[in-house]
Structures are given as structure tokens and as C-alpha cells.
Enzyme design. Structure first.
Site, PDB file in Angstrom:
ATOM      1  N   TYR A 152      -5.650  -5.216   0.230  1.00 43.62           N
ATOM      2  CA  TYR A 152      -4.564  -4.707  -0.614  1.00 43.62           C
ATOM      3  C   TYR A 152      -3.993  -5.846  -1.467  1.00 43.62           C
ATOM      4  O   TYR A 152      -3.864  -5.729  -2.689  1.00 43.62           O
ATOM      5  CB  TYR A 152      -3.456  -4.087   0.262  1.00 43.62           C
ATOM      6  CG  TYR A 152      -2.136  -3.973  -0.474  1.00 43.62           C
ATOM      7  CD1 TYR A 152      -1.965  -3.044  -1.491  1.00 43.62           C
ATOM      8  CD2 TYR A 152      -1.062  -4.826  -0.168  1.00 43.62           C
ATOM      9  CE1 TYR A 152      -0.769  -2.959  -2.193  1.00 43.62           C
ATOM     10  CE2 TYR A 152       0.137  -4.746  -0.853  1.00 43.62           C
ATOM     11  CZ  TYR A 152       0.281  -3.821  -1.874  1.00 43.62           C
ATOM     12  OH  TYR A 152       1.462  -3.748  -2.568  1.00 43.62           O
ATOM     13  N   LYS A 160      -3.840  -6.766  -5.797  1.00 40.75           N
ATOM     14  CA  LYS A 160      -2.672  -7.153  -6.617  1.00 40.75           C
ATOM     15  C   LYS A 160      -2.979  -8.445  -7.381  1.00 40.75           C
ATOM     16  O   LYS A 160      -2.660  -8.580  -8.559  1.00 40.75           O
ATOM     17  CB  LYS A 160      -1.435  -7.354  -5.727  1.00 40.75           C
ATOM     18  CG  LYS A 160      -0.908  -6.070  -5.123  1.00 40.75           C
ATOM     19  CD  LYS A 160      -0.208  -5.219  -6.159  1.00 40.75           C
ATOM     20  CE  LYS A 160      -0.105  -3.777  -5.768  1.00 40.75           C
ATOM     21  NZ  LYS A 160       0.348  -2.877  -6.807  1.00 40.75           N
ATOM     22  N   SER A 192       3.267  -8.082  -6.051  1.00 40.20           N
ATOM     23  CA  SER A 192       3.868  -8.214  -4.724  1.00 40.20           C
ATOM     24  C   SER A 192       3.919  -9.678  -4.317  1.00 40.20           C
ATOM     25  O   SER A 192       3.071 -10.483  -4.739  1.00 40.20           O
ATOM     26  CB  SER A 192       2.989  -7.451  -3.730  1.00 40.20           C
ATOM     27  OG  SER A 192       3.296  -7.805  -2.411  1.00 40.20           O
TER      28      SER A 192
HETATM   29  P1  NAD Z   1       4.327   4.715  -3.060  1.00 43.33           P
HETATM   30  O1  NAD Z   1       3.043   4.971  -2.345  1.00 43.33           O
HETATM   31  O2  NAD Z   1       5.542   5.403  -2.576  1.00 43.33           O
HETATM   32  O3  NAD Z   1       4.153   5.055  -4.617  1.00 43.33           O
HETATM   33  C1  NAD Z   1       2.925   4.919  -5.296  1.00 43.33           C
HETATM   34  C2  NAD Z   1       2.690   6.208  -6.072  1.00 43.33           C
HETATM   35  O4  NAD Z   1       1.453   6.102  -6.782  1.00 43.33           O
HETATM   36  C3  NAD Z   1       2.564   7.436  -5.162  1.00 43.33           C
HETATM   37  O5  NAD Z   1       3.399   8.465  -5.652  1.00 43.33           O
HETATM   38  C4  NAD Z   1       1.098   7.820  -5.262  1.00 43.33           C
HETATM   39  O6  NAD Z   1       0.906   9.218  -5.123  1.00 43.33           O
HETATM   40  C5  NAD Z   1       0.737   7.306  -6.644  1.00 43.33           C
HETATM   41  N1  NAD Z   1      -0.681   6.963  -6.851  1.00 43.33           N
HETATM   42  C6  NAD Z   1      -1.462   6.143  -6.113  1.00 43.33           C
HETATM   43  N2  NAD Z   1      -2.696   6.076  -6.666  1.00 43.33           N
HETATM   44  C7  NAD Z   1      -2.672   6.833  -7.785  1.00 43.33           C
HETATM   45  C8  NAD Z   1      -3.631   7.154  -8.779  1.00 43.33           C
HETATM   46  N3  NAD Z   1      -4.876   6.674  -8.744  1.00 43.33           N
HETATM   47  N4  NAD Z   1      -3.256   7.961  -9.789  1.00 43.33           N
HETATM   48  C9  NAD Z   1      -2.007   8.476  -9.859  1.00 43.33           C
HETATM   49  N5  NAD Z   1      -1.062   8.227  -8.937  1.00 43.33           N
HETATM   50  C10 NAD Z   1      -1.402   7.411  -7.911  1.00 43.33           C
HETATM   51  O7  NAD Z   1       4.539   3.128  -3.095  1.00 43.33           O
HETATM   52  P2  NAD Z   1       5.798   2.283  -3.576  1.00 43.33           P
HETATM   53  O8  NAD Z   1       6.372   1.617  -2.384  1.00 43.33           O
HETATM   54  O9  NAD Z   1       6.654   3.085  -4.451  1.00 43.33           O
HETATM   55  O10 NAD Z   1       5.061   1.164  -4.411  1.00 43.33           O
HETATM   56  C11 NAD Z   1       4.889   1.256  -5.822  1.00 43.33           C
HETATM   57  C12 NAD Z   1       4.057   0.075  -6.281  1.00 43.33           C
HETATM   58  O11 NAD Z   1       4.706  -1.140  -5.904  1.00 43.33           O
HETATM   59  C13 NAD Z   1       2.657   0.020  -5.671  1.00 43.33           C
HETATM   60  O12 NAD Z   1       1.750  -0.430  -6.650  1.00 43.33           O
HETATM   61  C14 NAD Z   1       2.812  -1.011  -4.571  1.00 43.33           C
HETATM   62  O13 NAD Z   1       1.585  -1.654  -4.294  1.00 43.33           O
HETATM   63  C15 NAD Z   1       3.808  -1.966  -5.185  1.00 43.33           C
HETATM   64  N6  NAD Z   1       4.566  -2.725  -4.169  1.00 43.33           N
HETATM   65  C16 NAD Z   1       5.215  -2.066  -3.172  1.00 43.33           C
HETATM   66  C17 NAD Z   1       5.881  -2.795  -2.185  1.00 43.33           C
HETATM   67  C18 NAD Z   1       6.590  -2.102  -1.040  1.00 43.33           C
HETATM   68  O14 NAD Z   1       6.843  -2.746  -0.041  1.00 43.33           O
HETATM   69  N7  NAD Z   1       6.925  -0.822  -1.146  1.00 43.33           N
HETATM   70  C19 NAD Z   1       5.898  -4.196  -2.239  1.00 43.33           C
HETATM   71  C20 NAD Z   1       5.231  -4.835  -3.291  1.00 43.33           C
HETATM   72  C21 NAD Z   1       4.575  -4.086  -4.251  1.00 43.33           C
HETATM   73  N1  UFG Z   2       8.162  -5.673  11.918  1.00 51.01           N
HETATM   74  C1  UFG Z   2       8.479  -5.400  13.227  1.00 51.01           C
HETATM   75  N2  UFG Z   2       8.277  -4.132  13.681  1.00 51.01           N
HETATM   76  C2  UFG Z   2       7.768  -3.132  12.905  1.00 51.01           C
HETATM   77  C3  UFG Z   2       7.451  -3.428  11.556  1.00 51.01           C
HETATM   78  C4  UFG Z   2       7.655  -4.715  11.101  1.00 51.01           C
HETATM   79  O1  UFG Z   2       8.930  -6.271  13.962  1.00 51.01           O
HETATM   80  O2  UFG Z   2       7.595  -2.006  13.378  1.00 51.01           O
HETATM   81  C5  UFG Z   2       8.438  -7.035  11.397  1.00 51.01           C
HETATM   82  C6  UFG Z   2       7.208  -7.757  10.877  1.00 51.01           C
HETATM   83  O3  UFG Z   2       6.575  -8.444  11.896  1.00 51.01           O
HETATM   84  C7  UFG Z   2       7.823  -8.650   9.797  1.00 51.01           C
HETATM   85  C8  UFG Z   2       9.007  -7.841   9.275  1.00 51.01           C
HETATM   86  O4  UFG Z   2       9.298  -6.896  10.286  1.00 51.01           O
HETATM   87  O5  UFG Z   2       8.327  -9.821  10.390  1.00 51.01           O
HETATM   88  C9  UFG Z   2       8.720  -7.116   7.976  1.00 51.01           C
HETATM   89  O6  UFG Z   2       7.535  -6.324   8.123  1.00 51.01           O
HETATM   90  P1  UFG Z   2       7.112  -5.232   7.044  1.00 51.01           P
HETATM   91  O7  UFG Z   2       5.837  -4.611   7.523  1.00 51.01           O
HETATM   92  O8  UFG Z   2       8.248  -4.325   6.755  1.00 51.01           O
HETATM   93  O9  UFG Z   2       6.883  -6.071   5.728  1.00 51.01           O
HETATM   94  P2  UFG Z   2       5.856  -7.267   5.450  1.00 51.01           P
HETATM   95  O10 UFG Z   2       6.674  -8.399   4.937  1.00 51.01           O
HETATM   96  O11 UFG Z   2       4.957  -7.532   6.563  1.00 51.01           O
HETATM   97  O12 UFG Z   2       4.949  -6.608   4.317  1.00 51.01           O
HETATM   98  C10 UFG Z   2       5.465  -6.344   3.034  1.00 51.01           C
HETATM   99  C11 UFG Z   2       4.717  -5.187   2.373  1.00 51.01           C
HETATM  100  C12 UFG Z   2       3.273  -5.546   2.161  1.00 51.01           C
HETATM  101  C13 UFG Z   2       3.171  -6.857   1.420  1.00 51.01           C
HETATM  102  C14 UFG Z   2       3.946  -7.925   2.148  1.00 51.01           C
HETATM  103  C15 UFG Z   2       3.963  -9.254   1.441  1.00 51.01           C
HETATM  104  O13 UFG Z   2       4.766  -4.028   3.187  1.00 51.01           O
HETATM  105  O14 UFG Z   2       2.674  -4.546   1.380  1.00 51.01           O
HETATM  106  O15 UFG Z   2       5.322  -7.495   2.267  1.00 51.01           O
HETATM  107  O16 UFG Z   2       4.654  -9.159   0.257  1.00 51.01           O
HETATM  108  F1  UFG Z   2       1.872  -7.219   1.344  1.00 51.01           F
END
Ligand code: NAD
Ligand code: UFG
Length: 338
Positions: A149, A153, A124
Site C-alpha cells: 500500500y 503512494k 501518506s
Molecule cells: P476510504 O476508503 O474511506 O475512501 C476512499 C474512497 O475511494 C472510497 O469511497 C472508495 O469506494 C473509493 N475508491 C477506491 N478505489 C476506487 C476506484 N478505483 N474508483 C473509484 N472510487 C474508488 O479512505 P480514506 O480514509 O477516505 O482515504 C482517502 C485517501 O487518503 C486514500 O487514497 C488513502 O490511501 C489516503 N490516506 C488515508 C489515510 C487514513 O489513515 N485514512 C492516511 C493517509 C492517506
Molecule cells: N494500535 C493498537 N491497537 C489497535 C490498532 C492500533 O494498539 O487495535 C496502535 C498501533 O500499534 C499504533 C497506533 O495504534 O501504535 C496507530 O495505529 P493505526 O493502525 O491507527 O495507524 P498507523 O500509524 O499504524 O497507520 C496509519 C495508516 C496507514 C499508514 C500509516 C503510516 O492507517 O495507512 O499510518 O502513515 F500507512
């Protein structure tokens, strides 16, 4: 010759599984449904006409995951499984350490035992901590994570780097995602958060569908184009495609590689709100609120490395993502719970 997708029923995982199946990969999913629903598998079948093999397994459970490795001929892994709520990780840091780092350790142990050389890991932009400049390059300093969190990562990136040092045959792609939004254009799969969404786009779509009265905009005094926070929003289908580029890259046996997956373009909260209004022809009520602790002014990616080295380029834009997020939410007001 199968790709093991951990967390394959989650938001990014399900979209990636669709891209893999559409490109004729043999796919095996493991997920424990801690943050996803079995219905996702039916939706994947509706989109692709194919059923990936599925195992309900917790990836921290070495013995159970080993059985999957014994049964399947796994050649590549995409490791999505992990918990991702920043707020929950502050309340329960040990859970995040056990689940995210624990599952990664188990996977590396099994890779070693079963001679699986290729893995793609979901990292991330959070590993860059508080950026002192944008756009962020892969070679920029990492660390100074602001929550447990993010620290998991970063710690997993270091685990992978240590593994690569000891295993010269290993090929590892660390993908640092920026902000994934959007949904598959069918409206059959999308992001289905539990409870009140933390992230901006799912909050916007829940306001649009009438589940929440208005959007809270966290701060309008940031040093940005209009005072609201700027992020790099990447369409989840583009992001999914990035994983296929990474798998292809690993065929070149590059050792450990790191790529940002973003668009290279920053969008403010209010720009996203207005893009959503325009794309979907509606008004979105919002209220300006105080800043959310831990948020930064601006965060967006330098994307030329992913393009030069693995040909990755986004094809979809913010309007596409706004339209697709809304199609998913309006067709599924309660997510996967009918
Ligand atoms: P998500 O929660 O929708 O998907 C994660 C999946 O992993 C879920 O289906 C959950 O049930 C499964 N899971 C969690 N722990 C597990 C375990 N111990 N064993 C088996 N399954 C397990 O999240 P996502 O948004 O699809 O994110 C996927 C990956 O990308 C995550 O590792 C997340 O940290 C990373 N990521 C997500 C974002 C974002 O904003 N969505 C940004 C950066 C990185
Ligand atoms: N925001 C609002 N209102 C809301 C939610 C978010 O104004 O209800 C704003 C936040 O302040 C920020 C922007 O929208 O300026 C994006 O916020 P998000 O929560 O959607 O995303 P972030 O960039 O804060 O966080 C994301 C992932 C995290 C990760 C981070 C850094 O959700 O897991 O990017 O990579 F850690």
C-alpha cells in the site's frame, strides 16, 4: 468550473466535500463504492443542503471516466480514490498496484487530454518508511516502504513528479496525511470500516459501543513516553480544510508542492485511550498485547511548511476528535448500514 473529487464518498472525501460545498465550490464526485455507501450522499445533503453531482465510476476505467470529463467542466481534481488497507495490500499487492496506480494514470491521461492543470493528491506519512527521527519534514528522505500500500503512494508521488516535469502548466499538491481521526460534529458522517477495524480510533469506538470486548494495545515497550506507539492524530475536519488551502495554493500556479498534514504533536496509544475516556466520560477496557509487525515507535509531522506556504493550521484537538468519533459511532452503531 467544478472540482472533481475522486473517492468523494469515502471517509476523508466526504468530509472534504462538506467543506467544499459549505465554501460554495461546485463539486462532482466519482466513486465506485468499493469502500463506501450511497447513504453518504444523503448525509452530505443533510449537513449542507446541497447535492453534489455523483457518478458511480471506477477511476481505472478510462472510457467511463472520460465521459465525466466530457460532461463536466472540471478545473481542479482532488484524488482520494484508492484502497488503503495495509494488511489487504500484503495479501493482494497486484490489486493495490492496479487500483491505486492504475486510477492515478487514468486521471493524469485525462488531465492532459482535457487541459485540467490542478490536482491535489492524497499521499501518506507512510512514504517516509521507517523514520530515523521525528518530526518528519517534507524534505526528509522517502522510500523503504514497509508494505505494498505504502509503495503505491510512493510510486504515485513519482508519477506526479514525472508528469510535472513534462507539463510545465501543471499545478500539483501532494498532501502527506498523518493519522486522521474524528468525524463531522453533526455525527452524520464518519469512518465506517468494513469488518474488524485495523486502525486505532475505529477500534476504540467499537469497544465503546460494545461491539468488541476490549482494545488490544499493540506493545508497551516502545521507546516512547509510556511505551505505547506515538502517532500524529489529525481531526478529519481539519484535514478536510487542508484540501481547501491546497486548492487556493494551486491558484498561485506553484508547480508541484508537497505538504505534511498533521498537528505536529505526538500522542501515545494510552494517551488517546485516556483522552477518549475523559472526553466521553466512560471507561475503556484494554489489554496489552505483543507488538504489531511493521509498527514504528514514533511518527509525527513537522507542520511549519504547510502553515507558512498555505496558511494551514489545525483548530481541533484530540478531545474534539474523541468526542466527535464517539458521537458518530453512538449515533450510527452499524455505520451507514441502519
Ligand atoms: P476510504 O476508503 O474511506 O475512501 C476512499 C474512497 O475511494 C472510497 O469511497 C472508495 O469506494 C473509493 N475508491 C477506491 N478505489 C476506487 C476506484 N478505483 N474508483 C473509484 N472510487 C474508488 O479512505 P480514506 O480514509 O477516505 O482515504 C482517502 C485517501 O487518503 C486514500 O487514497 C488513502 O490511501 C489516503 N490516506 C488515508 C489515510 C487514513 O489513515 N485514512 C492516511 C493517509 C492517506
Ligand atoms: N494500535 C493498537 N491497537 C489497535 C490498532 C492500533 O494498539 O487495535 C496502535 C498501533 O500499534 C499504533 C497506533 O495504534 O501504535 C496507530 O495505529 P493505526 O493502525 O491507527 O495507524 P498507523 O500509524 O499504524 O497507520 C496509519 C495508516 C496507514 C499508514 C500509516 C503510516 O492507517 O495507512 O499510518 O502513515 F500507512
Amino acid at each position: 468550473m467544478a472540482v472533481l473529487v475522486t473517492g468523494g464518498t469515502g471517509y476523508i472525501g466526504s468530509h472534504t466535500v462538506v467543506e467544499l460545498l459549505n465554501n460554495n465550490y461546485d463539486v462532482v464526485i466519482v466513486d465506485n463504492y468499493v469502500n463506501s455507501k450511497p447513504e453518504v450522499l444523503n448525509r452530505i445533503f443533510k449537513i449542507t443542503g446541497k447535492k453534489p453531482r455523483f457518478y458511480e465510476v471506477d477511476c481505472t476505467d478510462y472510457a467511463k471516466l472520460k465521459k465525466v470529463f466530457q460532461k463536466e467542466k472540471i478545473t481542479d481534481i482532488i484524488h482520494f480514490a484508492g484502497l488503503k488497507s495495509v494488511a489487504e495490500s500484503v495479501a493482494k499487492p497486484q490489486l493495490y498496484i492496479d487500483n491505486n496506480i492504475g486510477s492515478s494514470k487514468v486521471l493524469l491521461r485525462l488531465m492532459d487530454e482535457f487541459n485540467v492543470t490542478n490536482i491535489v493528491f492524497s499521499s501518506s506519512a507512510t512514504v517516509y518508511g521507517v523514520p530515523d527521527h521525528v518530526p518528519l519534514k517534507e524534505s526528509d528522505k522517502i522510500g523503504g516502504c514497509t508494505n505494498p500500500y505504502g509503495q503505491t503512494k510512493l510510486d504515485i508521488e513519482y508519477l506526479l513528479k514525472d508528469y510535472a516535469k513534462e507539463h510545465k502548466e501543471a499545478n500539483i499538491a501532494i498532501l502527506r496525511y498523518f493519522n486522521p481521526i474524528g468525524a463531522h460534529e453533526s455525527g452524520l458522517i464518519g469512518e465506517d470500516p468494513n469488518g474488524i477495524p485495523n486502525n486505532l480510533m475505529p477500534y476504540i469506538t467499537q469497544v465503546a459501543v460494545g461491539k468488541r470486548p476490549h482494545l488490544n494495545v499493540y506493545g508497551d515497550d516502545y521507546k516512547t513516553v509510556d511505551g505505547t506507539g506515538v502517532r500524529d492524530y489529525i481531526h478529519v475536519v481539519d484535514l478536510a480544510h487542508g484540501h481547501l488551502c491546497a486548492l487556493k495554493k494551486l491558484e498561485e500556479k506553484p508547480g508541484l508542492v508537497i505538504y505534511n498534514l498533521g498537528t505536529g504533536k505526538g500522542t501515545s496509544v494510552l494517551e488517546l485511550v485516556h483522552a477518549f475516556e475523559k472526553a466521553n466520560n466512560m471507561k475503556l477496557p484494554y489489554v496489552i498485547c505483543p507488538r504489531r509487525p511493521g509498527d514504528v515507535d514514533e511518527n509525527y509531522a513537522e507542520v511549519s511548511k504547510a502553515y507558512k506556504e498555505m496558511g494551514f493550521k489545525t483548530k481541533l484537538n484530540i478531545e474534539d476528535a474523541c468526542r466527535d468519533s464517539w458521537r458518530w459511532q453512538s449515533k450510527n452503531p452499524n455505520g451507514y448500514d441502519k
